[in-house]
Design an enzyme around this catalytic site. Structure first.
Site, PDB file in Angstrom:
ATOM      1  N   ASP A 191      -1.418 -14.348 -47.817  1.00  0.00           N
ATOM      2  CA  ASP A 191      -0.379 -13.521 -47.190  1.00  0.00           C
ATOM      3  C   ASP A 191      -0.721 -12.035 -47.243  1.00  0.00           C
ATOM      4  OD1 ASP A 191       0.014 -13.452 -50.059  1.00  0.00           O
ATOM      5  OD2 ASP A 191       1.910 -12.440 -49.651  1.00  0.00           O
ATOM      6  N   ASP A 227      -3.441 -19.172 -52.259  1.00  0.00           N
ATOM      7  CA  ASP A 227      -2.987 -18.014 -53.011  1.00  0.00           C
ATOM      8  C   ASP A 227      -1.631 -18.416 -53.581  1.00  0.00           C
ATOM      9  OD1 ASP A 227      -2.609 -15.338 -53.908  1.00  0.00           O
ATOM     10  OD2 ASP A 227      -1.457 -14.907 -52.106  1.00  0.00           O
ATOM     11  N   MET A 228      -1.099 -17.688 -54.535  1.00  0.00           N
ATOM     12  CA  MET A 228       0.198 -18.075 -55.095  1.00  0.00           C
ATOM     13  C   MET A 228       1.322 -17.129 -54.704  1.00  0.00           C
ATOM     14  SD  MET A 228       1.415 -18.700 -59.043  1.00  0.00           S
ATOM     15  CE  MET A 228       1.678 -16.940 -59.356  1.00  0.00           C
ATOM     16  N   ASP A 229       1.200 -15.851 -55.095  1.00  0.00           N
ATOM     17  CA  ASP A 229       2.286 -14.897 -54.834  1.00  0.00           C
ATOM     18  C   ASP A 229       2.407 -14.637 -53.336  1.00  0.00           C
ATOM     19  OD1 ASP A 229       3.154 -14.001 -57.604  1.00  0.00           O
ATOM     20  OD2 ASP A 229       0.994 -13.717 -57.721  1.00  0.00           O
ATOM     21  N   SER A 239      -5.420 -17.061 -57.571  1.00  0.00           N
ATOM     22  CA  SER A 239      -4.385 -16.026 -57.560  1.00  0.00           C
ATOM     23  C   SER A 239      -4.841 -14.797 -58.342  1.00  0.00           C
ATOM     24  CB  SER A 239      -3.101 -16.575 -58.189  1.00  0.00           C
ATOM     25  OG  SER A 239      -2.152 -15.555 -58.422  1.00  0.00           O
ATOM     26  N   LYS A 268      -9.728  -9.823 -55.983  1.00  0.00           N
ATOM     27  CA  LYS A 268      -9.637  -9.628 -54.544  1.00  0.00           C
ATOM     28  C   LYS A 268      -9.545  -8.123 -54.241  1.00  0.00           C
ATOM     29  CE  LYS A 268      -6.845 -13.858 -54.282  1.00  0.00           C
ATOM     30  NZ  LYS A 268      -5.535 -14.441 -53.945  1.00  0.00           N
TER      31      LYS A 268
END
Length: 215
Positions: A166, A7-9, A108, A141
């Site tokens: 996260d 994931d990115m953020d 993401s 998601k």
């Protein structure tokens, strides 16, 4: 394990404070008020899905497209001005994965343009074999689409992929895709239920590649 998907953020960049700040500002621009705590349930969702829900719940008159145009422009301006490094341990983890010749992807919920801005800012774009935005698949998601698409592009069976997430929505997406998932506790991502993850870490530095290879 044959592939690693990030994931990115909140995992690569500690961007949730930026997202919360701009989203609160956007709501103010729209003539409504929202708190960080009220926004926490949307963490991990795509912009179109999040704003469609908010528009309905708050009776906002602007279209979802108009809202996103304002919000995304503000986020990119803020990101470019932000003095920030990747989350501690991320660069080292990426290097270790690449040294083992394992493919790496990003899945993401952020728009493609924001993902690319982050990767260029950190000079890490070249490490990733694929990048997928949740806005480029049928459902964002917590649906598994973005992770399934990343596995397809990497040429790896989803059962052999490990994800770092996260957020509650992100973990649900990874597990629905049939993947193993590491839940990273990022306090700046708000009150996130990571209990469905296969393993939970307090720091990216706690991720042991040798242990994961035996998953």
């Amino acid at each position: 394990m044959k592939a690693f998907i990030f994931d990115m953020d909140g995992v690569i960049i500690d961007s949730e404070p930026l997202h919360f700040e701009v989203d609160i500002q956007t709501m103010s621009y729209l003539g409504a008020q929202i708190t960080k705590e009220q926004l926490e349930r949307f963490v991990g969702m795509t912009n179109p899905e999040m704003w469609a829900l908010i528009k309905e719940e708050y009776g906002v008159t602007q279209t979802v497209s108009e809202i996103i145009e304002y919000q995304l422009s503000a986020k990119i301006r803020s990101l470019r001005e932000l003095v920030i490094e990747p989350i501690e341990g991320i660069k080292e983890l990426i290097h270790e994965i690449k040294n083992r010749n394992l493919p790496i992807g990003i899945a993401s919920s952020s728009p493609r343009v924001f993902i690319e801005e982050v990767l260029e800012k950190f000079h890490i774009r070249h490490y990733f074999d694929c990048v997928v935005s949740g806005e480029e698949v049928n459902q964002g998601k917590p649906a598994p689409d973005v992770y399934l698409e990343a596995a397809k592009l990497l040429g790896v069976n989803p059962l052999h992929c490990i994800v770092i997430e996260d957020s509650r929505n992100g973990i649900k997406a990874a597990k629905a895709a049939g993947m193993k998932c590491i839940g990273y506790v990022n306090e700046n991502s708000g009150n996130q239920d990571l209990s469905e993850a296969d393993h939970i870490v307090q720091s990216i530095n706690d991720i042991n590649i040798n242990g994961l290879l035996n998953y």
